[in-house]
Design a protein around this motif. Structure first.
Motif, short mmCIF file in Angstrom:
data_model
loop_
_atom_site.label_atom_id
_atom_site.label_comp_id
_atom_site.label_asym_id
_atom_site.label_seq_id
_atom_site.Cartn_x
_atom_site.Cartn_y
_atom_site.Cartn_z
N ILE A 6 0.85 -1.07 0.03
CA ILE A 6 0.31 -0.12 -0.07
C ILE A 6 0.49 1.27 -0.35
N HIS A 7 0.26 2.39 -0.92
CA HIS A 7 1.10 2.90 -1.11
C HIS A 7 0.50 4.57 -0.64
N ILE A 8 0.48 5.20 0.44
CA ILE A 8 -0.44 6.60 0.42
C ILE A 8 0.50 7.88 0.13
N GLU A 9 0.02 9.00 -0.81
CA GLU A 9 0.38 9.95 -1.04
C GLU A 9 -0.07 11.51 -1.07
N ASN A 10 0.11 11.94 -0.36
CA ASN A 10 -0.97 13.34 0.49
C ASN A 10 -1.98 12.88 0.35
N LEU A 11 -2.79 12.35 0.84
CA LEU A 11 -3.82 11.63 1.79
C LEU A 11 -4.15 12.43 2.44
N SER A 12 -5.91 12.97 2.32
CA SER A 12 -6.82 13.60 3.07
C SER A 12 -7.49 12.89 3.24
N ILE A 13 -8.24 12.51 4.66
CA ILE A 13 -8.77 11.96 5.48
C ILE A 13 -9.80 13.25 5.70
N ILE A 66 -4.42 6.50 -2.80
CA ILE A 66 -4.22 5.21 -2.10
C ILE A 66 -4.30 4.56 -3.05
N ARG A 67 -3.12 3.68 -3.47
CA ARG A 67 -2.48 2.95 -4.36
C ARG A 67 -2.22 1.75 -3.38
N VAL A 68 -2.93 0.67 -3.74
CA VAL A 68 -3.48 -0.68 -3.62
C VAL A 68 -2.69 -1.85 -4.16
N GLU A 69 -1.29 -1.95 -4.33
CA GLU A 69 0.18 -3.23 -5.64
C GLU A 69 -0.52 -2.27 -6.77
#
Length: 336
Positions: A6-13, A66-69
């Motif tokens: 899992i790669h997370i980049e500048n995630l805003s929730i 949010i990149r999964v695989e």
């Protein structure tokens, strides 16, 4: 080498609303690896559940990636996502008239189609999942007869039977007694290694997470999300700062938190191992700061680990006193 699943980049929730957006956290950049157990820690209301729901695609993100695989999570269909991410929730499932094997078999639903009929291969996956979690003896039990710990193992086996590379768990140790909490965390750590899956969970069991997790995510409103191994977060002060509040202190010698007592005196300890740790614990509980770094006229030799070794109390201008128990030491020191 564990790969980044899992790669997370500048995630805003957060939560979009009418003309207003409540941002819970933003600027989150991180990776979550296969073959590792990662624990999310934070106070109630800080947004742990929001983050977990967003990573699970139960809730849309406000921004970022949010990149999964290698694939953006929004590009997956629901069916595709069910073969990539499995989720174990906190809520107790109130299930009647269903056996453990039947419930775990529901994890095969992404592969079985509308009627949910299990093939021979599906049943083999279910049996393997049961074996991985170590619950063959529960296979024919009815779900409603299980203890909380047994039921949680069944839900983990169900997630394993889904054959996803990623498993998220929301407070998997909630409702469990302490031995069951330890067993559950050790099981998840073992499964991350055994299956090479990415296992990410939220928890309030701070002490267990620091001892068992490979990576820690510290989440708070001031600093967002801070990520690292428990040891690196100990050394760089992140853990001390994160839980800096009255009555709690981070102990650099043990890498764990302890009650921060008020001290009225000091004693230097000479020794090592379990006897050293137990004397230190007892003295500090009684308001005496005690460790090998203290500069004090009074000292205690805690002895070695040999059975029957004495504790030796040294005080200025007095002969050394040998005591055979920590209780005896306390009686002498606290009677003054």
């Amino acid at each position: 080498m564990n790969k980044e699943t899992i790669h997370i980049e500048n995630l805003s929730i957060g939560y979009p609303g009418k003309g207003d957006v409540k941002v819970v956290a933003d600027g989150i950049c991180a990776g979550i690896n296969s073959g590792e157990l990662t624990c999310l820690l934070g106070a109630n209301g800080v947004g742990k559940s929001t983050l977990l729901r967003t990573l699970s695609a139960f809730q849309p993100k406000l921004g970022g990636e949010i990149r999964v695989e290698g694939k953006e999570i929004g590009e997956y269909t629901d069916k595709q996502l069910s073969r990539v991410i499995s989720v174990v929730l906190t809520e107790k499932c109130d299930i009647r008239n269903m056996s453990v094997t039947e419930l775990i078999g529901l994890g095969r639903s992404p592969y079985t189609g509308f009627w949910g009929t299990l093939s021979r291969e599906d049943r083999a996956v279910v049996d393997h999942s049961i074996a991985l979690v170590g619950i063959p003896h529960l296979a024919h039990r009815m779900v409603h007869t299980l203890s909380d710990g047994e039921r949680q193992k069944v839900m983990i086996a169900k997630a394993l039977s889904q054959e996803t590379p990623v498993i998220y768990l929301d407070e998997p140790t909630a409702f469990l007694d302490f031995p069951s909490k330890v067993e559950m965390m050790q099981l998840l750590h073992h499964l991350s290694r055994k299956t090479d899956k990415t296992i990410f969970l939220s928890t309030h069991d701070l002490e267990l997470a620091l001892q068992i997790a490979d990576k820690i995510w510290l989440m708070d409103k001031q600093n967002g999300v801070t990520i690292g191994t428990p040891e690196d977060l100990s050394l760089n002060g992140s853990l001390s700062n994160f839980f800096a509040r009255k009555g709690i202190a981070f102990d650099l010698e043990t890498g764990l938190f302890r009650v921060d007592n008020e001290y009225t005196s000091q004693i230097r300890l000479l020794g090592h191992g379990q006897r050293y740790a137990m004397v230190r614990k007892a003295l500090q509980r009684n308001g005496i700061l005690a460790n090998r770094h203290v500069e004090a006229d009074t000292s205690i030799e805690t002895g070695d680990l040999k059975e029957g070794g004495a504790f030796v109390l040294h005080r200025p201008n007095e002969a050394p006193v040998e005591v055979d128990s920590i209780e005896g030491l306390l009686q002498i020191l606290l009677s003054e």
